[in-house]
Motif scaffolding. Structure first.
Motif, PDB file in Angstrom:
ATOM      1  N   GLY A 239       0.814  -1.206   0.000  1.00 35.51           N
ATOM      2  CA  GLY A 239       0.000   0.000   0.000  1.00 35.51           C
ATOM      3  C   GLY A 239       0.848   1.256   0.000  1.00 35.51           C
ATOM      4  O   GLY A 239       0.548   2.233  -0.702  1.00 35.51           O
ATOM      5  N   VAL A 240       1.927   1.249   0.780  1.00 36.02           N
ATOM      6  CA  VAL A 240       2.854   2.388   0.793  1.00 36.02           C
ATOM      7  C   VAL A 240       3.432   2.612  -0.593  1.00 36.02           C
ATOM      8  O   VAL A 240       3.518   3.747  -1.085  1.00 36.02           O
ATOM      9  N   GLU A 241       3.817   1.535  -1.256  1.00 34.60           N
ATOM     10  CA  GLU A 241       4.397   1.650  -2.595  1.00 34.60           C
ATOM     11  C   GLU A 241       3.408   2.245  -3.584  1.00 34.60           C
ATOM     12  O   GLU A 241       3.768   3.103  -4.407  1.00 34.60           O
ATOM     13  N   LEU A 242       2.167   1.799  -3.531  1.00 41.01           N
ATOM     14  CA  LEU A 242       1.150   2.321  -4.435  1.00 41.01           C
ATOM     15  C   LEU A 242       0.865   3.795  -4.160  1.00 41.01           C
ATOM     16  O   LEU A 242       0.710   4.598  -5.094  1.00 41.01           O
ATOM     17  N   MET A 243       0.792   4.160  -2.893  1.00 38.14           N
ATOM     18  CA  MET A 243       0.568   5.559  -2.545  1.00 38.14           C
ATOM     19  C   MET A 243       1.723   6.426  -3.028  1.00 38.14           C
ATOM     20  O   MET A 243       1.520   7.501  -3.614  1.00 38.14           O
ATOM     21  N   ASP A 244       2.939   5.970  -2.793  1.00 43.62           N
ATOM     22  CA  ASP A 244       4.108   6.739  -3.207  1.00 43.62           C
ATOM     23  C   ASP A 244       4.128   6.952  -4.721  1.00 43.62           C
ATOM     24  O   ASP A 244       4.403   8.054  -5.204  1.00 43.62           O
ATOM     25  N   ALA A 245       3.808   5.909  -5.466  1.00 42.58           N
ATOM     26  CA  ALA A 245       3.816   6.026  -6.928  1.00 42.58           C
ATOM     27  C   ALA A 245       2.801   7.061  -7.402  1.00 42.58           C
ATOM     28  O   ALA A 245       3.057   7.814  -8.356  1.00 42.58           O
ATOM     29  N   ALA A 246       1.638   7.105  -6.752  1.00 40.06           N
ATOM     30  CA  ALA A 246       0.598   8.044  -7.168  1.00 40.06           C
ATOM     31  C   ALA A 246       0.890   9.472  -6.736  1.00 40.06           C
ATOM     32  O   ALA A 246       0.412  10.422  -7.371  1.00 40.06           O
ATOM     33  N   LEU A 247       1.676   9.643  -5.668  1.00 37.90           N
ATOM     34  CA  LEU A 247       1.843  10.961  -5.062  1.00 37.90           C
ATOM     35  C   LEU A 247       3.159  11.646  -5.416  1.00 37.90           C
ATOM     36  O   LEU A 247       3.401  12.770  -4.959  1.00 37.90           O
ATOM     37  N   ARG A 248       4.001  11.011  -6.178  1.00 35.61           N
ATOM     38  CA  ARG A 248       5.295  11.635  -6.495  1.00 35.61           C
ATOM     39  C   ARG A 248       5.092  12.992  -7.161  1.00 35.61           C
ATOM     40  O   ARG A 248       4.301  13.136  -8.077  1.00 35.61           O
ATOM     41  N   GLY A 249       5.829  13.962  -6.651  1.00 33.36           N
ATOM     42  CA  GLY A 249       5.697  15.324  -7.137  1.00 33.36           C
ATOM     43  C   GLY A 249       4.678  16.148  -6.387  1.00 33.36           C
ATOM     44  O   GLY A 249       4.515  17.343  -6.673  1.00 33.36           O
ATOM     45  N   ALA A 250       3.984  15.545  -5.411  1.00 34.83           N
ATOM     46  CA  ALA A 250       2.982  16.279  -4.645  1.00 34.83           C
ATOM     47  C   ALA A 250       3.650  17.366  -3.804  1.00 34.83           C
ATOM     48  O   ALA A 250       4.775  17.224  -3.333  1.00 34.83           O
ATOM     49  N   ALA A 251       2.925  18.466  -3.616  1.00 32.96           N
ATOM     50  CA  ALA A 251       3.478  19.601  -2.887  1.00 32.96           C
ATOM     51  C   ALA A 251       3.605  19.326  -1.393  1.00 32.96           C
ATOM     52  O   ALA A 251       4.507  19.849  -0.733  1.00 32.96           O
ATOM     53  N   ARG A 252       2.706  18.516  -0.854  1.00 31.60           N
ATOM     54  CA  ARG A 252       2.717  18.200   0.581  1.00 31.60           C
ATOM     55  C   ARG A 252       2.615  16.699   0.763  1.00 31.60           C
ATOM     56  O   ARG A 252       1.893  16.031   0.008  1.00 31.60           O
ATOM     57  N   PRO A 253       3.320  16.143   1.763  1.00 28.96           N
ATOM     58  CA  PRO A 253       3.147  14.716   2.032  1.00 28.96           C
ATOM     59  C   PRO A 253       1.768  14.442   2.602  1.00 28.96           C
ATOM     60  O   PRO A 253       1.137  15.307   3.229  1.00 28.96           O
ATOM     61  N   VAL A 254       1.269  13.250   2.380  1.00 27.77           N
ATOM     62  CA  VAL A 254      -0.005  12.817   2.956  1.00 27.77           C
ATOM     63  C   VAL A 254       0.276  12.169   4.312  1.00 27.77           C
ATOM     64  O   VAL A 254       1.136  11.291   4.427  1.00 27.77           O
ATOM     65  N   ASP A 255      -0.423  12.621   5.327  1.00 21.98           N
ATOM     66  CA  ASP A 255      -0.269  12.058   6.669  1.00 21.98           C
ATOM     67  C   ASP A 255      -0.959  10.700   6.747  1.00 21.98           C
ATOM     68  O   ASP A 255      -2.115  10.559   6.314  1.00 21.98           O
ATOM     69  N   VAL A 256      -0.270   9.721   7.320  1.00 23.36           N
ATOM     70  CA  VAL A 256      -0.830   8.386   7.455  1.00 23.36           C
ATOM     71  C   VAL A 256      -0.644   7.883   8.875  1.00 23.36           C
ATOM     72  O   VAL A 256       0.277   8.290   9.586  1.00 23.36           O
TER      73      VAL A 256
END
Length: 425
Positions: free
Chosen positions: A158-175
């Protein structure tokens, strides 16, 4: 900015026109705005409302909102009531006004609804691995510095999938790492070692930030006070371990979250003993069914039964249906069924019979089955029921009652309808 837009969106709900979309409303109200109909203060029983019609008690709704606000404050808990219960932005706003930290939700569509109505803090009590949804969350975070979003994660994949979708995001997503309630329970890591592995995976990416741990104690196998408290203790101990190991570096506070509508007393007790950690702790309770409560399931299981000195929730729903057939002295049928009433946990409960402006108890009347548009009633010798009577039913499980109604009248004790609650399922 988002709050202002949300206030405007709420105001626009009152401008919706009454039409065929909304069940139970007076036929002669078609074309009026919701605000215009509410201003007429029609009576639920004499103002042209048609059966079946689901109503919320204005007084009981306010009582429940105030009671849980007081409870959370008394126990030092932040409160993010689960919005999937009602999916009613008007109730979200009232919950926020009654001190809620934010709103808990379960799936992306619910997040979009909450955001459209100005909710700034959202706790997604579920894993989120859909790329399109993650990109939408990232865009909202980038556009609104006041938006706070937290969601579950329970696997390295799940972490890997989230990271792939969020690369380049301005803010990290809190988990938060979701701790499963045990073998055979629902989602969440099963072992402490798995929790550490997921936390390590989060630490290895720049798109996510670990801010805490969470779970759902009602899923503990054989849920009872001792195993529920033991699981909550494990959740707290793991949070303390992670903090000592520096796993929350970069977080502003440590989120420790649990609490459905059946065990929030245990959550309050165990969370009261969370040790001092290196950062402030957000002790986040997520109970949702309290807002309307119910007449069966949660009336049996509410923690207030164990701690009556803390108060009592009141069932705020009543479904009114009309007797349309009385084929024998032992049987009657009303014109509400599965399309109108919650039935996944318990049958509706006949409470009161209304005839010619007076009410009497629905003695000897029992719901034995549901068709799509009928409740099957067994009527004993003492039952006083005639064709044309309105019968008021109590319901079980608010989550599957709200979802059957798009616009719900809010009525005072004398039947005066003072508002309407719009839902978005």
């Amino acid at each position: 900015m988002a709050q202002e837009a949300g206030t405007e969106a709420l105001a626009r709900l009152a401008e919706e026109r009454v039409d065929h979309r909304f069940k139970g409303l007076p036929p002669d109200a078609e074309g009026l705005t919701v605000a215009e109909l509410a201003a007429q203060r029609r009576n639920l029983f004499t103002g042209g409302f048609t059966t079946p019609v689901l109503a919320l008690s204005a007084e009981r709704l306010e009582h429940n909102l105030a009671l849980m606000e007081t409870y959370a404050v008394r126990h030092g808990l932040a409160f993010a009531p689960h919005g999937k219960t009602s999916m009613a932005p008007q109730l979200f706003r009232r919950q926020i006004e009654h001190g809620a930290w934010g709103i808990t939700l379960a799936v992306p569509h619910q997040v979009w609804v909450a955001r459209a109505f100005g909710i700034e803090r959202i706790f997604l009590a579920n894993e989120l691995v859909d790329p399109a949804a993650l990109r939408r969350v990232a865009a909202d975070l980038a556009a609104d510095p006041d938006f706070r979003f937290v969601c579950y994660v329970d696997s390295v994949r799940g972490v890997e999938l989230m990271d792939a979708a969020l690369r380049g995001a301005a803010r990290p997503v809190d988990v938060v790492v979701e701790l499963g309630a045990g073998e055979g329970a629902r989602t969440g890591v099963r072992t402490d070692a798995d929790a550490r592995a997921v936390a390590d995976a989060v630490a290895g990416v720049e798109t996510l930030r670990l801010v805490g741990l969470a779970g759902y104690e009602a899923q503990v196998p054989g849920a009872a006070p001792e195993p529920v408290r033991a699981w909550l203790g494990r959740l707290v101990a793991l949070a303390a371990e992670f903090d000592k190991a520096g796993r929350f570096a970069g977080a502003a506070e440590i989120v420790v979250s649990a609490g459905g509508s059946e065990w929030f007393d245990a959550v309050a007790d165990v969370f009261a003993d969370i040790p001092e950690l290196s950062l402030p702790v957000l002790k986040l309770l997520r109970s949702g069914a309290y807002v309307s409560h119910d007449d069966v399931h949660y009336s049996r299981l509410t923690p207030f039964n164990r701690v009556p000195e803390e108060g009592a929730l009141e069932p705020a729903f009543r479904l009114w249906a009309q007797v349309v057939s009385r084929p024998s002295p032992e049987q009657a049928f009303v014109n509400a069924g599965k399309r109108d009433a919650a039935y996944d946990l318990d049958h509706p409960v006949a409470q009161v019979v209304r005839r010619d402006g007076t009410e009497h108890p629905a003695t000897g009347v029992e719901v034995t089955a549901l068709s799509d548009q009928h409740l099957w009633l067994d009527t004993g010798p003492e039952a006083d029921v005639e064709v044309g009577d309105w019968i008021g039913f109590g319901l079980s499980h608010p989550c599957t009652a709200f979802d059957k109604w798009q616009l719900i009248p809010v009525a005072e004790a004398d039947g005066t309808v003072v508002d309407f609650v719009r839902t978005f399922f």
